[in-house]
Enzyme design. Sequence first.
Site, PDB file in Angstrom:
ATOM      1  N   PRO A 257       0.914  -1.239   0.263  1.00  0.00           N
ATOM      2  CG  PRO A 257       0.180  -0.870   2.438  1.00  0.00           C
ATOM      3  CD  PRO A 257       0.570  -1.514   1.586  1.00  0.00           C
ATOM      4  CB  CYS A 258       4.934   2.290   0.109  1.00  0.00           C
ATOM      5  SG  CYS A 258       5.326   1.561  -1.509  1.00  0.00           S
ATOM      6  NE  ARG A 259       3.828   5.752  -6.534  1.00  0.00           N
ATOM      7  CZ  ARG A 259       3.725   5.865  -7.599  1.00  0.00           C
ATOM      8  NH1 ARG A 259       4.568   5.325  -8.446  1.00  0.00           N
ATOM      9  NH2 ARG A 259       3.605   6.935  -7.863  1.00  0.00           N
TER      10      ARG A 259
END
Lengths: 313, 337
Positions: A257-259
Site C-alpha cells: 500500500p505504500c503508493r
Amino acid sequence: MALTQRLHEAFKGTVERITAARTVSAFKEKGVLSVSEFIIAGDNLVSKCPTWSWESGEPSKRKSYLPSEKQFLITRNVPCLRRAASVEEEYEAAGGEVLLDNEDNDGWLATHGKPKDKSDEVENLPSMETLEITKHRAVKSIISEFGDQDDEDIPDMADYEEPDNLVEVDAATLPSTYIVAQEPDDDNILRTRTYDVSVTYDKYYQTPRVWLTGYDESRMLLEPELVLEDVSQDHARKTVTIEDHPHMSGKHASVHPCRHGAVMKKIIDVLMSRGVEPEVDKYLFLFLKFVASVIPTIEYDYTMDFDLGSSSN
Amino acid sequence: MAGHDSGSILVFAQFQSAVDEGFWHRLSSLKLNKLGIDESPIPITGYYAPCSHPQVSNHLTLLAQSLPSESNEQSSAAAMSRGNRNRCPIRGTLYNTNTIESFHKLDKKSLLRVEAKKIWDDIHTGRAVEDSALLSRFLLISFADLKKWNFHYWFAFPVLVLDPPATLVDLMPASQYFSLEEAESVSAACNEWRNSSLTADVPFFLVSTDPNSHATVKHLKDWETCQSDGHKLLFGFYDPCHLPHNPGWPLRNYLALICVRWNLKSVRFLCYRESRGFADLGSSLVGEALITVPQGWRDHQSLPNAVGWEHNKGRQVPRSISLAKSMDPTRLAISAA
C-alpha cells in the site's frame, strides 16, 4: 530486498502500535481514509456489490480500532480464467500503466472509460495466439512447481488408492469428468483458478490494502508464488509481495500500500478537476478500479456502474 | 434449449468442498491444546451460497470459524454468521483420527449412513420443513499429521437415493420459463429474500406466482396454505452449481423431502443462481421432475440407500494438503532469516 522489507515491516508495526488511528478526514487532501471512513466505504461496497461481506477473522488478530464484526472485507470464489501474462498485450494496449506513472490526467480516464469493453474482448474473443501462450505458460508453471518442492510435499494419490478407493454406484450423480467436458476450451482445466480477494485497513498507510488467496481448479490452495502469475508482470514481486495476512492464517499475496494514498489522491484530483465531488463512501469502488490494473485477470471488478463524472467528454 | 429428452434420468452435479487454510491451523491448535487423542466426532459448520458466476460453481467452504473455539465448548460460529448472505451455514460432523491407519480404516459406508439418517429423521419429523438448512449435511474425515504438517481428508455430502431415480420432463433457463413480467417479479422477490438478514441464509424456499404475474418467496412451512390459492408454485433452492444442464446436489434431499412430506409425483423446481450477487434468471434453471415414490419411503424405520463421498479428479479418493510452508517452525525461521 527481503531484509529491508522485513525491517520496514518491523518499523511499521511499532509505529502502528504507538500511534492512534486516523480520525480526521484527509480523504480529499491526501487520498487516505480514516478508520470510520473505511467502515462507511466498506458498508457501501457490501450493499452495492453483495458478493463482498465483512468478516471478523481470527480472534487473536483482531484490531481494537475496528468493530469486531467489521475487521476486513472479503469476496470468495472469484474466477480467474487466464494467466496475467496472456493478457499483458491487451493490458498494455488499454494503458494500464498510465494510471500509475503518467502525469497526464487524460491517460487515467482513457483507461477507465471502457473497462467493460476490455473484459468483453478478453472473454469473448481470445485470439489463437494468446490461447497458445496460456497453455504453454500454465503447463510450465505446474511442472516447475513440482520441481521446486521437496518430495514429502507431493501427496501421492496412489498411496491412498488401495485402502480407500470407494465406488458408489449411482445413476443420478454427474460423473465429475463431465464438468471438465462441459468447459468451453480444452485448456480450461489449467486456466480456471479462483481467488478469495480481501481488503484490510492498513493503519500505517491509512489506506485499504488488497490480499489474494489463490486456488487451483479443484479448489486446492495455490502456493502464493503461483499467484504472482495472475498479477501484472510489471508489479509481480515489486508492488505485489507475499506476507502474513493481518486477519487470517498463512502467507498471502498483497498489493503493497505504500503508493495507494498518492494514487488515490491523483484519481480524486482528476475527478475534482472534472467538477465531480468525490464521495468518501465510493472510495473502495475507485480503489478496486485502481487495483484492477495490478491484477488484470481476476474478475471481481464488477457493478462499478456508478457515476464517475463526465469522463466521456 | 431444454437439451433433455423427456424421461431421461435427472443427473445432479456433486457438491464440491473448499477448505480455508485457517481451518487446518485451528484444527491443529485444537488438537494440540484441547482434543489430545480424543477421537470423538466434532460438530462443525460449513458455508455455501448460490452460484455467483456463470463459469464457476460455488463450494461448501470450511473456515477457521467452522470449528468450535478452544475456550468454550459450543461453536458460536453458526450463531455469529446468521444473516450473512455469502455464508449459509450447513451442519457437518468431523471425524479426526490419530493415525493414518485409523483414517484409512474408518468405515466410510456406515459413517455416511449415520449422517444420512439424521437427514432422513429430520424429513420424517418435519424438522427439515421448519429449518430447511437441515436438508444439506456433510461429513469430513481427516488425519492431521502435525509432525509433517500434512492433512489428509475426505468430504461426503450425503444424499438419499431415489430408487428408481427421478426423471426429467424439461429443464430450461428460468428466463425462458417465466414471462417477462413474471421474471421481473421473481427476480425482485428473490433479491428481497436474499437481502433480508432473516431469510438470506435460508437455502430452500417456495416461489409462488399469482395470475397477475406477481411473485412472492415463502418459507417451506407455508406449503399447505399455498395449496388453495391456485398460484403457480415452484420449489426453489440456492444452487451452488453453474452448469447449464444439471441442477446442483442440494436438490436431491429436497426431492426426498417433497416426496415424503407432500407425496408429490411431479415437482417443478427452481435452481436459484446469481450474478454479481443478484438474481440471474439467465443462469437459474427451472425444471420439472417426475418421482416414483420408492418402496418403503413411507416407513420412517427403513433408511434408504445414501451416496455422496466427494470425487477428487474423477475418482473417489481422499485429498491431502501440505501446510509445512506456513506451519513448520524450521521453515518459517529460514524464510524469516
